[in-house]
Design a protein around this motif. Structure first.
Motif, short mmCIF file in Angstrom:
data_model
loop_
_atom_site.label_atom_id
_atom_site.label_comp_id
_atom_site.label_asym_id
_atom_site.label_seq_id
_atom_site.Cartn_x
_atom_site.Cartn_y
_atom_site.Cartn_z
N GLN A 7 0.84 -1.21 0.00
CA GLN A 7 0.00 0.00 0.00
C GLN A 7 0.87 1.26 0.00
O GLN A 7 0.47 2.27 -0.57
CB GLN A 7 -0.96 -0.01 1.19
CG GLN A 7 -2.06 -1.05 1.07
CD GLN A 7 -3.19 -0.89 2.09
OE1 GLN A 7 -4.19 -1.58 1.99
NE2 GLN A 7 -3.05 0.00 3.06
N GLN A 53 1.84 2.07 -3.43
CA GLN A 53 0.70 2.61 -4.18
C GLN A 53 0.18 3.92 -3.58
O GLN A 53 -0.81 4.45 -4.05
CB GLN A 53 -0.46 1.61 -4.16
CG GLN A 53 -0.07 0.17 -4.44
CD GLN A 53 -0.31 -0.19 -5.86
OE1 GLN A 53 -1.29 0.24 -6.45
NE2 GLN A 53 0.59 -0.96 -6.44
N LYS A 54 0.82 4.39 -2.52
CA LYS A 54 0.34 5.56 -1.78
C LYS A 54 -1.15 5.40 -1.43
O LYS A 54 -1.95 6.31 -1.59
CB LYS A 54 0.55 6.85 -2.60
CG LYS A 54 2.01 7.07 -2.97
CD LYS A 54 2.22 8.45 -3.57
CE LYS A 54 3.70 8.64 -3.92
NZ LYS A 54 4.01 10.00 -4.33
N GLN A 55 -1.46 4.22 -0.93
CA GLN A 55 -2.85 3.87 -0.67
C GLN A 55 -3.10 3.76 0.83
O GLN A 55 -2.39 3.04 1.53
CB GLN A 55 -3.13 2.53 -1.34
CG GLN A 55 -4.57 2.09 -1.28
CD GLN A 55 -4.76 0.79 -2.03
OE1 GLN A 55 -4.19 -0.24 -1.68
NE2 GLN A 55 -5.56 0.82 -3.09
N TRP A 56 -4.10 4.49 1.33
CA TRP A 56 -4.50 4.48 2.74
C TRP A 56 -5.77 3.65 2.86
O TRP A 56 -6.85 4.13 2.55
CB TRP A 56 -4.73 5.92 3.19
CG TRP A 56 -5.13 6.06 4.63
CD1 TRP A 56 -6.39 5.96 5.14
CD2 TRP A 56 -4.28 6.39 5.75
NE1 TRP A 56 -6.39 6.17 6.49
CE2 TRP A 56 -5.10 6.45 6.89
CE3 TRP A 56 -2.92 6.62 5.88
CZ2 TRP A 56 -4.60 6.75 8.15
CZ3 TRP A 56 -2.42 6.92 7.13
CH2 TRP A 56 -3.26 6.99 8.25
N ARG A 57 -5.62 2.41 3.26
CA ARG A 57 -6.81 1.56 3.40
C ARG A 57 -6.62 0.65 4.60
O ARG A 57 -5.70 -0.15 4.65
CB ARG A 57 -6.98 0.72 2.12
CG ARG A 57 -8.30 -0.03 2.08
CD ARG A 57 -8.44 -0.80 0.78
NE ARG A 57 -8.59 0.07 -0.38
CZ ARG A 57 -8.57 -0.34 -1.64
NH1 ARG A 57 -8.40 -1.61 -1.91
NH2 ARG A 57 -8.72 0.52 -2.63
N GLY A 70 -1.56 12.28 -0.27
CA GLY A 70 -0.83 11.65 -1.37
C GLY A 70 0.47 12.35 -1.69
O GLY A 70 1.39 11.74 -2.24
N TRP A 108 5.57 8.64 1.78
CA TRP A 108 5.18 7.51 0.92
C TRP A 108 6.36 7.00 0.09
O TRP A 108 6.38 5.84 -0.33
CB TRP A 108 4.08 7.93 -0.06
CG TRP A 108 2.73 8.24 0.50
CD1 TRP A 108 2.11 9.45 0.53
CD2 TRP A 108 1.78 7.30 1.06
NE1 TRP A 108 0.85 9.33 1.07
CE2 TRP A 108 0.63 8.04 1.40
CE3 TRP A 108 1.80 5.92 1.28
CZ2 TRP A 108 -0.50 7.44 1.97
CZ3 TRP A 108 0.67 5.33 1.85
CH2 TRP A 108 -0.45 6.09 2.20
#
Lengths: 321, 321
Positions: A123, A126-130, B264, B269
């Motif tokens: 994540q 992917q720079k994904q915050w989940r 983002g 990141w």
């Protein structure tokens, strides 16, 4: 004054730790695998500093004067060829020195899966915050196959963090100080289904080869995670890959493989639910001074005619305690 | 028979656990942030089921009858606005329930760096077999900032795996049952240089905001690893990013950030030496039944006129034990 013993040292890329000190006590012949027959001629001792190297069996005809082989590693299966087993040559290993790094590696691998840190890393890329669900080790159950010093150190560490630990060994018994209950290896498939984690920390012997086969894999919880720090051939690697692919088990941390380095065409490289480490859980690099010291201590014992430490039972394939 | 209490429940995406049971004991008004002023009119209790939500301060003028706010979380800094602090409204939290998952998260993050499992994952993706050095937690030192229940549970777990643990708290003291030595926060920069790991597990208060600033960062060992499970604003995030980029410290496992979700465009990141998790170390999802039960127990105490558990000291900003 007795003549100095002759030590053949099979060395690889890694410089031989403590070589100068050794040379003060013995005639030391440092060699690679190609030069081993020559170095062994008239040698009393073989010190397998490069313990990943092959070549001892091929050089065996030259080992007529050999009395002792020391391997600064835990697993000695490469040396259990019939000529050496049948001989009077004593085999010793580095029992004990890898226990703690390997136990920590096992714990780290379990937490990697429990806290899904592989997902966290993906994540981030992917720079994904989940958010996602995680699990705790506290109260989870683990079966440690292998009741030698590595398995015991692992059992103590996992108990210390609140896991419910049991063992798998040659014979079933209860009241063990580290494991409480130890199940018999023959019952692996029958008992494995209740465990959240399974750790392989056994030596590779004819009795343990392929112990994690299809029958055990299908009996595991689909949420279970396997950690193998023993030897790749303890598992049926093809069946294991299939189980990881089809969800028969949730994940695996593999430090050892049937063939090392793991070939580029192995399907294991492609599985996101597999943590692959290149046979480093024992972290030999950090242990070099301790490994050198352990051999020096045993050499002093040998020269004084005292019993050697960590003598491998060549029939069993490990140091019987 | 007394009239039923009126409970405003601020709910988000997650269904309210144990709602039916609650409705048998109270008049329950489930609302989102937009409906909060209406739900608060005449309400005795506010149950912040969606503890990540904002909106309480904006709705405060409608909270004239409110007597108690319960937050099923550990950190309550969003509620420490002057009107609430000055009021008679009692604030309680979920102290205790996140301790163990958070302590395990901290341990897992440390082992991730000690065993360089991020490199292992990257090498798998490249199908690359290359050994690398690792370190052990045994004997390594860790400073845990925050001596509340989360910090203490973490200290006990890290001690159990063989680390040398000390604490950082409001006042220096020795002989603490979990930490032994506790240093004063004012001495953070002076003492931090001897530690291999630093854990932030403190509540966010005016006294702790920005406690990990440039002065502390430059004093850290370049091999040190930071783990922040407290609040992002405990650290100067810009200075932290710079330190991670230029090697002032080796790595960081960050579960909390100044702004969440982490924007983002944050440079964090992009850093391979940072493990980012989306504020999940307490693993609230798994705790939902326990969180519901904890509120139900407190509600029973409230209805019976008994003292509430986990009352936050609104001046200090946490439950003073």
């Amino acid at each position: 004054m007795q003549p100095q013993p002759v030590i053949a040292v099979l060395a690889g890329a890694q410089p031989v730790e403590g070589l100068a000190a050794l040379e003060r006590q013995a005639e030391v012949r440092v060699t690679d695998a190609a030069g081993l027959p020559e170095a062994l001629a008239g040698a009393d001792i073989l010190y397998l500093w490069d313990f990943f190297a092959d070549g001892v069996r091929q050089a065996w005809p030259a080992a007529g004067s050999l009395q002792w082989i020391h391997v600064p590693a835990a697993g000695v299966e490469k040396l259990l060829f019939p000529e050496l087993v049948a001989s009077d040559v004593v085999l010793t290993n580095a029992r004990g020195l890898f226990d703690r790094p390997m136990a920590e590696h096992v714990l780290g691998a379990m937490l990697h899966f429990a806290k899904d840190l592989g997902r966290a890393a993906a994540q981030r890329q992917q720079k994904q915050w989940r958010r996602y669900a995680t699990t705790d080790l506290a109260g989870a159950s683990v079966l440690v196959a292998g009741t030698g010093s590595i398995g015991r150190c692992t059992a103590r560490l996992l108990t210390a963090v609140g896991m419910r630990v049991q063992g798998l060994g040659r014979t079933a018994r209860t009241g063990d100080p580290d494991f409480g209950t130890i199940h018999a290896s023959a019952d692996f498939a029958a008992v494995v289904g209740t465990f959240d984690y399974v750790v392989l920390a056994a030596p590779l012997t004819p009795a343990t080869r392929g112990m994690l086969g299809r029958g055990v894999l299908v009996a595991m919880k689909p949420t279970a995670v396997l950690v193998n720090v023993g030897r790749g051939a303890l598992a049926d690697e093809a069946a294991l890959e299939e189980a990881l692919r089809n969800g028969t088990l949730a994940g695996a941390a593999l430090d050892v493989f049937e063939t090392e380095p793991l070939p580029g065409n192995s399907g294991l490289w492609e599985l996101d639910n597999v943590l692959i480490t290149p046979h480093l859980s024992g972290d030999a690099r950090k242990q070099l001074p301790a490994l050198a010291e352990q051999f020096a201590d045993n050499l002093a014992a040998w020269k004084a005619g005292r019993p050697l430490m960590n003598v491998v039972d060549k029939e069993l394939g490990f140091v019987a305690s």
